[in-house]
Write a protein that holds these residues in place. Structure first.
Motif, PDB file in Angstrom:
ATOM      1  N   ALA A   1       0.820  -1.208   0.000  1.00 53.00           N
ATOM      2  CA  ALA A   1       0.000   0.000   0.000  1.00 53.00           C
ATOM      3  C   ALA A   1       0.852   1.256   0.000  1.00 53.00           C
ATOM      4  O   ALA A   1       0.440   2.299  -0.522  1.00 53.00           O
ATOM      5  N   GLU A   2       2.028   1.190   0.576  1.00 49.01           N
ATOM      6  CA  GLU A   2       2.911   2.357   0.616  1.00 49.01           C
ATOM      7  C   GLU A   2       3.606   2.595  -0.722  1.00 49.01           C
ATOM      8  O   GLU A   2       3.784   3.743  -1.149  1.00 49.01           O
ATOM      9  N   LEU A   3       4.005   1.529  -1.395  1.00 51.19           N
ATOM     10  CA  LEU A   3       4.866   1.662  -2.568  1.00 51.19           C
ATOM     11  C   LEU A   3       4.117   1.643  -3.891  1.00 51.19           C
ATOM     12  O   LEU A   3       4.685   2.050  -4.917  1.00 51.19           O
ATOM     13  N   LEU A   4       2.890   1.161  -3.917  1.00 53.24           N
ATOM     14  CA  LEU A   4       2.206   1.020  -5.201  1.00 53.24           C
ATOM     15  C   LEU A   4       2.102   2.350  -5.957  1.00 53.24           C
ATOM     16  O   LEU A   4       2.396   2.395  -7.164  1.00 53.24           O
ATOM     17  N   PRO A   5       1.680   3.473  -5.333  1.00 53.09           N
ATOM     18  CA  PRO A   5       1.636   4.733  -6.091  1.00 53.09           C
ATOM     19  C   PRO A   5       3.003   5.141  -6.628  1.00 53.09           C
ATOM     20  O   PRO A   5       3.115   5.678  -7.727  1.00 53.09           O
ATOM     21  N   VAL A   6       4.053   4.858  -5.869  1.00 50.63           N
ATOM     22  CA  VAL A   6       5.402   5.194  -6.300  1.00 50.63           C
ATOM     23  C   VAL A   6       5.786   4.364  -7.526  1.00 50.63           C
ATOM     24  O   VAL A   6       6.386   4.875  -8.488  1.00 50.63           O
ATOM     25  N   LEU A   7       5.442   3.082  -7.505  1.00 49.59           N
ATOM     26  CA  LEU A   7       5.780   2.219  -8.627  1.00 49.59           C
ATOM     27  C   LEU A   7       5.075   2.645  -9.902  1.00 49.59           C
ATOM     28  O   LEU A   7       5.667   2.641 -10.992  1.00 49.59           O
ATOM     29  N   VAL A   8       3.794   3.014  -9.798  1.00 44.98           N
ATOM     30  CA  VAL A   8       3.049   3.441 -10.991  1.00 44.98           C
ATOM     31  C   VAL A   8       3.630   4.741 -11.541  1.00 44.98           C
ATOM     32  O   VAL A   8       3.781   4.912 -12.761  1.00 44.98           O
ATOM     33  N   GLU A   9       3.982   5.669 -10.665  1.00 43.87           N
ATOM     34  CA  GLU A   9       4.581   6.923 -11.127  1.00 43.87           C
ATOM     35  C   GLU A   9       5.926   6.670 -11.785  1.00 43.87           C
ATOM     36  O   GLU A   9       6.258   7.277 -12.813  1.00 43.87           O
ATOM     37  N   ALA A  10       6.733   5.781 -11.226  1.00 44.30           N
ATOM     38  CA  ALA A  10       8.026   5.474 -11.837  1.00 44.30           C
ATOM     39  C   ALA A  10       7.851   4.822 -13.203  1.00 44.30           C
ATOM     40  O   ALA A  10       8.634   5.074 -14.122  1.00 44.30           O
ATOM     41  N   ALA A  11       6.812   3.977 -13.343  1.00 40.53           N
ATOM     42  CA  ALA A  11       6.584   3.304 -14.612  1.00 40.53           C
ATOM     43  C   ALA A  11       6.232   4.278 -15.728  1.00 40.53           C
ATOM     44  O   ALA A  11       6.414   3.967 -16.911  1.00 40.53           O
ATOM     45  N   ALA A  12       5.719   5.450 -15.381  1.00 41.02           N
ATOM     46  CA  ALA A  12       5.351   6.437 -16.391  1.00 41.02           C
ATOM     47  C   ALA A  12       6.540   7.266 -16.856  1.00 41.02           C
ATOM     48  O   ALA A  12       6.407   8.039 -17.814  1.00 41.02           O
ATOM     49  N   ASP A  13       7.684   7.139 -16.202  1.00 42.09           N
ATOM     50  CA  ASP A  13       8.858   7.951 -16.533  1.00 42.09           C
ATOM     51  C   ASP A  13       9.720   7.210 -17.550  1.00 42.09           C
ATOM     52  O   ASP A  13      10.263   6.140 -17.255  1.00 42.09           O
ATOM     53  N   PRO A  14       9.897   7.747 -18.772  1.00 40.43           N
ATOM     54  CA  PRO A  14      10.714   7.070 -19.783  1.00 40.43           C
ATOM     55  C   PRO A  14      12.165   6.859 -19.364  1.00 40.43           C
ATOM     56  O   PRO A  14      12.871   6.041 -19.963  1.00 40.43           O
ATOM     57  N   ALA A  15      12.624   7.557 -18.318  1.00 37.97           N
ATOM     58  CA  ALA A  15      14.011   7.401 -17.878  1.00 37.97           C
ATOM     59  C   ALA A  15      14.236   6.085 -17.142  1.00 37.97           C
ATOM     60  O   ALA A  15      15.384   5.685 -16.922  1.00 37.97           O
ATOM     61  N   VAL A  16      13.187   5.408 -16.724  1.00 38.70           N
ATOM     62  CA  VAL A  16      13.296   4.124 -16.038  1.00 38.70           C
ATOM     63  C   VAL A  16      13.429   3.023 -17.086  1.00 38.70           C
ATOM     64  O   VAL A  16      12.568   2.887 -17.960  1.00 38.70           O
ATOM     65  N   SER A  17      14.483   2.245 -16.989  1.00 34.92           N
ATOM     66  CA  SER A  17      14.767   1.247 -18.035  1.00 34.92           C
ATOM     67  C   SER A  17      13.930  -0.022 -17.916  1.00 34.92           C
ATOM     68  O   SER A  17      13.894  -0.808 -18.860  1.00 34.92           O
ATOM     69  N   VAL A  18      13.291  -0.232 -16.790  1.00 38.57           N
ATOM     70  CA  VAL A  18      12.540  -1.478 -16.570  1.00 38.57           C
ATOM     71  C   VAL A  18      11.048  -1.183 -16.455  1.00 38.57           C
ATOM     72  O   VAL A  18      10.335  -1.805 -15.673  1.00 38.57           O
ATOM     73  N   ARG A  19      10.569  -0.236 -17.246  1.00 32.30           N
ATOM     74  CA  ARG A  19       9.178   0.204 -17.113  1.00 32.30           C
ATOM     75  C   ARG A  19       8.174  -0.924 -17.329  1.00 32.30           C
ATOM     76  O   ARG A  19       7.235  -1.088 -16.552  1.00 32.30           O
ATOM     77  N   ALA A  20       8.351  -1.690 -18.399  1.00 31.47           N
ATOM     78  CA  ALA A  20       7.388  -2.748 -18.701  1.00 31.47           C
ATOM     79  C   ALA A  20       7.311  -3.773 -17.579  1.00 31.47           C
ATOM     80  O   ALA A  20       6.229  -4.182 -17.150  1.00 31.47           O
ATOM     81  N   ARG A  21       8.441  -4.178 -17.087  1.00 33.46           N
ATOM     82  CA  ARG A  21       8.455  -5.154 -15.993  1.00 33.46           C
ATOM     83  C   ARG A  21       7.923  -4.542 -14.709  1.00 33.46           C
ATOM     84  O   ARG A  21       7.354  -5.236 -13.860  1.00 33.46           O
ATOM     85  N   LEU A  22       8.104  -3.253 -14.540  1.00 29.25           N
ATOM     86  CA  LEU A  22       7.571  -2.578 -13.357  1.00 29.25           C
ATOM     87  C   LEU A  22       6.048  -2.591 -13.374  1.00 29.25           C
ATOM     88  O   LEU A  22       5.398  -2.866 -12.352  1.00 29.25           O
ATOM     89  N   VAL A  23       5.468  -2.329 -14.536  1.00 29.08           N
ATOM     90  CA  VAL A  23       4.002  -2.388 -14.657  1.00 29.08           C
ATOM     91  C   VAL A  23       3.522  -3.820 -14.445  1.00 29.08           C
ATOM     92  O   VAL A  23       2.494  -4.063 -13.796  1.00 29.08           O
ATOM     93  N   GLU A  24       4.243  -4.788 -14.994  1.00 35.48           N
ATOM     94  CA  GLU A  24       3.903  -6.195 -14.773  1.00 35.48           C
ATOM     95  C   GLU A  24       3.933  -6.537 -13.286  1.00 35.48           C
ATOM     96  O   GLU A  24       3.076  -7.271 -12.782  1.00 35.48           O
ATOM     97  N   CYS A  25       4.914  -6.013 -12.586  1.00 38.74           N
ATOM     98  CA  CYS A  25       5.036  -6.216 -11.143  1.00 38.74           C
ATOM     99  C   CYS A  25       3.824  -5.645 -10.413  1.00 38.74           C
ATOM    100  O   CYS A  25       3.302  -6.264  -9.481  1.00 38.74           O
ATOM    101  N   VAL A  26       3.351  -4.468 -10.833  1.00 40.69           N
ATOM    102  CA  VAL A  26       2.162  -3.867 -10.218  1.00 40.69           C
ATOM    103  C   VAL A  26       0.960  -4.785 -10.388  1.00 40.69           C
ATOM    104  O   VAL A  26       0.173  -5.008  -9.450  1.00 40.69           O
ATOM    105  N   GLY A  27       0.803  -5.368 -11.581  1.00 42.84           N
ATOM    106  CA  GLY A  27      -0.310  -6.292 -11.802  1.00 42.84           C
ATOM    107  C   GLY A  27      -0.210  -7.539 -10.943  1.00 42.84           C
ATOM    108  O   GLY A  27      -1.222  -8.032 -10.421  1.00 42.84           O
ATOM    109  N   GLU A  28       0.997  -8.066 -10.773  1.00 46.22           N
ATOM    110  CA  GLU A  28       1.167  -9.255  -9.927  1.00 46.22           C
ATOM    111  C   GLU A  28       0.834  -8.951  -8.472  1.00 46.22           C
ATOM    112  O   GLU A  28       0.226  -9.779  -7.775  1.00 46.22           O
ATOM    113  N   ILE A  29       1.228  -7.783  -7.993  1.00 44.79           N
ATOM    114  CA  ILE A  29       0.899  -7.394  -6.616  1.00 44.79           C
ATOM    115  C   ILE A  29      -0.611  -7.278  -6.456  1.00 44.79           C
ATOM    116  O   ILE A  29      -1.190  -7.734  -5.448  1.00 44.79           O
TER     117      ILE A  29
END
Length: 788
Positions: free
Chosen positions: A58-86
């Protein structure tokens, strides 16, 4: 991002395995390409691991979604996949009503109770989650239009968990589908629409939209049609529609669609994309037959491979598929592609005796002259042996005579006793190939002894020799002759398994040289068939069976190197030859642990031959079990010891019959194997069908359920054999079992006879063989019970 990180309660961001606490640097590492992969793995673990959801989610989910929207993050696709698994883990936690709390390791490090802040976090976690996830869904929806197709695909997958906003999200997924050009993303969009359909206000609209994906003339992407069938299967489970077969067949036959076999997946049908597509057709037998036939006659070799796989899957599922598809599969034993030849021959082996009309096709690939590919030759040999065709005997003897390490020559030595419910299990094995060839024992016995010695096997290969002996082959004289050769120790163990009596009398001196010292034999019974110098040794019990001389076995008892249970085992094996141990057994009874008492009583009976001391005590011990009250393990052991004694001694059967009848009234508590043992004892003692038929009828009701052990499957066959005996004596007594047996015999769908550790959902390479054996046993009962 900095402001959002300041609002995170970092006290709950804890690694579940080490209880290590993390800070903002864990999230900031996502922007560092060299650290992003490790940070992503850690973030996934601190939020959810397996079926457990942690407060950090609950603490990190908003942070993960915001990071996934930043093109500077190299693992965006896997980060979004991680959000779905959580989110999927959270849905499971909510559905099961489980409590969300910090990882257990945090308690071990901090003490028996969590800190006050963590207690508060645990209490309000459930209430926070819906609000946190709702905000995350808004961010994921925005990612549906992201320039990266990998991110769009992961976002579409994650939004399948947005059940609280199903109507809104479904409309957005459908809108995005109309504009999506990448097939991989379109598949996930269709799949998520199907997963959300039953949570929308109008599921019928979602179903209609999915059906349109099957028939639209402008939908040229075959994988999208497959995704639509999968989605409809999710929304409408158990519903078969001919449109599914048309869509799946059209997709798999589409000329523009790439088609390949996964690495190592030729015989592992769980890894076959064709079989996964075939499974979408459910119970539509005509549709599945049409799909298999279309692929089998296709011009592309790899599509024919898929056709053989689909045919094998269908023949393992349905009895009617064997005559419908086996001729076409057998024709591909001569296919130009080696994979197709190997797979077709494996299918012939799977169908066993039904494949005998095509034995010539298998024999043509048996030798290097007729087949250059060694894998195809291996499958040809397996097929011929499964058919019982003796043209495979010379090649089998040659393959076995070379002690190659297991699996390198394409065969294992024996069939595994468990793990029989997977397509990828390595099934071909020498023991089963040898079994039907008792008539060729003279050719195969030397090779069998080579394998037995190479594998140090005293269990599985001797079972083959026991079967040959039962089939009338003169293996005992041949094995006795081997007692004077270098294979003497293995021949002796094989003879002990057959147990023909003291056939080695006069060879005591030769066999004594194969015995270890008493000290070595004491350790051998703990660690295996070797002595302290790693030389293979003869079992003294086997020596006693073959020569009638109990001296070496009695030396073990006097060595003092056996545990109490092992002493009981040796005494019971020796029987009256160990009568000198009776007084010791009587002395140990009063102070023995409860679990050992039944074994001591059984051993005392075996060495004295007098049941008078053991039966009264066993009746007392087994009483709690028969009264259906709380019972310890020794109560059941006492009951089964009584059954063993009753089978051997009619006087015990008379004393124990009431106790055994009482226990037999509750077969669910006894379990399959114990019920069968007691029923067999009562049947042999009294011959009354009315005593055993109700329990056997109960056991017969579970014949279609999967067995997790090979031994349990064979126990079911013994149950049917005993039921047939009872039916021959009184057909009326077994009448309640007949409807279920008739349904099992007449059904086209094969039962799930074996399973792995997981719940079985598919058949496998053993399904045809196991079903044929089971069906024959069922039919034998029905034939005997049929009114004359």
């Amino acid at each position: 991002m900095a402001a959002r990180l300041e609002n995170v309660d970092w006290s709950v961001v804890i690694s579940p395995g080490t209880a290590r606490r993390h800070g903002p640097e864990l999230v900031l590492d996502l922007w560092r390409p060299e650290a992003a992969e490790a940070a992503l793995r850690t973030l996934r673990q601190v939020c959810a691991l397996g079926e457990y959801l942690y407060p950090a989610a609950a603490e990190l989910l908003p942070v993960l979604v915001e990071a996934a929207a930043d093109p500077a993050v190299s693992v965006r696709a896997r980060l979004v996949e991680c959000v779905g698994e959580i989110a999927a883990t959270a849905a499971g936690v909510e559905a099961e009503g489980r409590v969300v709390r910090p990882p257990a390791m945090a308690y071990l490090r901090a003490g028996p109770r969590p800190a006050p802040a963590e207690q508060a976090r645990t209490r309000r976690m459930t209430g926070d989650w819906s609000q946190v996830w709702g905000g995350a869904v808004t961010g994921l929806v925005a990612l549906l239009d992201d320039p990266s197709w990998e991110v769009r695909r992961s976002a579409a997958t994650a939004l399948a968990q947005a059940t609280g906003r199903a109507d809104e999200v479904t409309a957005l997924l459908q809108r995005r589908f109309e504009a999506e050009k990448v097939t991989a993303v379109a598949e996930r969009l269709v799949d998520s629409v199907g997963r959300l359909a039953d949570r929308t206000g109008r599921p019928a609209d979602a179903v209609a939209w999915l059906r349109a994906r099957l028939t639209r003339a402008d939908e040229a992407r075959p994988d999208v049609r497959l995704a639509a069938v999968r989605a409809l299967r999710h929304v409408l489970p158990g519903h078969d529609d001919p449109a599914y077969a048309r869509a799946v067949t059209g997709a798999l036959l589409s000329p523009g669609r790439p088609f390949s076999i996964r690495d190592g997946g030729l015989f592992d049908l769980d890894a076959s994309e064709v079989c996964a597509a075939d499974a979408l057709l459910g119970g539509d037998l005509p549709g599945r037959l049409a799909l298999a036939r279309a692929l089998l006659r296709h011009g592309e070799p790899r599509r024919r491979t898929g056709g053989i796989q689909a045919a094998v899957m269908l023949m393992a599922d349905r009895r009617a598929a064997v005559p419908a598809l086996l001729p076409a599969v057998a024709a591909l034993a001569g296919d130009p592609l080696p994979d197709n030849r190997a797979l077709a021959l494996r299918a012939l082996a799977m169908c066993g005796t039904a494949s005998r009309p095509w034995a010539d096709a298998a024999a043509a690939h048996l030798t290097p002259d007729g087949e250059p590919d060694p894998r195809v030759r291996t499958q040809a040999l397996w097929a011929l042996c499964r058919m019982g065709d003796d043209r495979g005997v010379p090649v089998l003897a040659e393959r076995m005579a070379t002690p190659v390490r297991e699996k390198r020559d394409g065969f294992r030595d024996w069939r595994p006793e468990s793990n029989q419910g997977r397509w990828r299990d390595l099934e071909p094995n020498f023991c089963e190939m040898l079994a039907p060839f008792a008539a060729h024992h003279d050719v195969l016995l030397p090779a069998l002894m080579v394998k037995m010695a190479a594998r140090h096997d005293r269990i599985h290969y001797p079972r083959v020799l026991v079967r040959w002996h039962r089939d009338g082959a003169p293996v005992v004289p041949a094995l006795v002759g081997l007692l004077d050769t270098g294979n003497a120790v293995w021949a002796a163990h094989a003879l002990a398994a057959i147990d023909p009596g003291p056939v080695a009398a006069g060879r005591e001196r030769r066999l004594r040289a194969l015995l270890g010292s008493a000290e070595d034999e004491g350790m051998r019974r703990l660690r295996g068939p070797r002595d302290s110098s790693s030389r293979v040794r003869l079992d003294p019990i086997a020596y006693w069976h073959l020569t009638g001389d109990p001296g070496p076995a009695l030396a073990i008892l006097r060595s003092g190197r056996l545990f109490a249970g092992q002493r009981d085992e040796v005494c019971a094996a020796l029987g009256p030859a160990a009568a000198g141990e009776a007084d010791r057994l009587r002395r140990e009874l009063p102070s023995a642990a409860p679990a050992r008492v039944p074994f001591l009583l059984r051993t005392l009976w075996r060495v004295t031959g007098d049941p008078g001391e053991a039966v009264p005590a066993l009746l007392d011990l087994s009483a709690p079990y028969s009264r259906r009250g709380p019972a310890a393990a020794e109560n059941a052991t006492a009951l089964m010891t009584l059954a063993e004694m009753a089978a051997a001694d009619p006087s015990v059967a008379a004393q124990a019959s009431d106790r055994l009848r009482d226990a037999l009234r509750d077969p669910a508590r006894l379990g399959h194997e114990r019920t069968l043992v007691i029923a067999r004892v009562l049947w042999r003692a009294g011959g009354r069908p009315d005593e055993v038929a109700p329990a056997l009828t109960f056991l017969a009701a579970s014949l279609g359920e999967p067995a997790d052990r090979l031994a349990l499957f064979f126990t079911r066959l013994e149950t049917l054999a005993l039921l047939a005996e009872a039916a021959a004596a009184d057909p009326v007594a077994v009448a309640p079992a007949l409807p279920g047996l008739r349904a099992l015999a007449d059904a086209d769908e094969r039962p799930l006879t074996h399973r792995h550790w997981r719940v079985p959902v598919r058949r496998h390479w053993r399904s045809v063989e196991a079903d044929d054996v089971l069906r024959a046993a069922v039919q034998a009962v029905l034939d005997v019970a049929r009114p004359q």
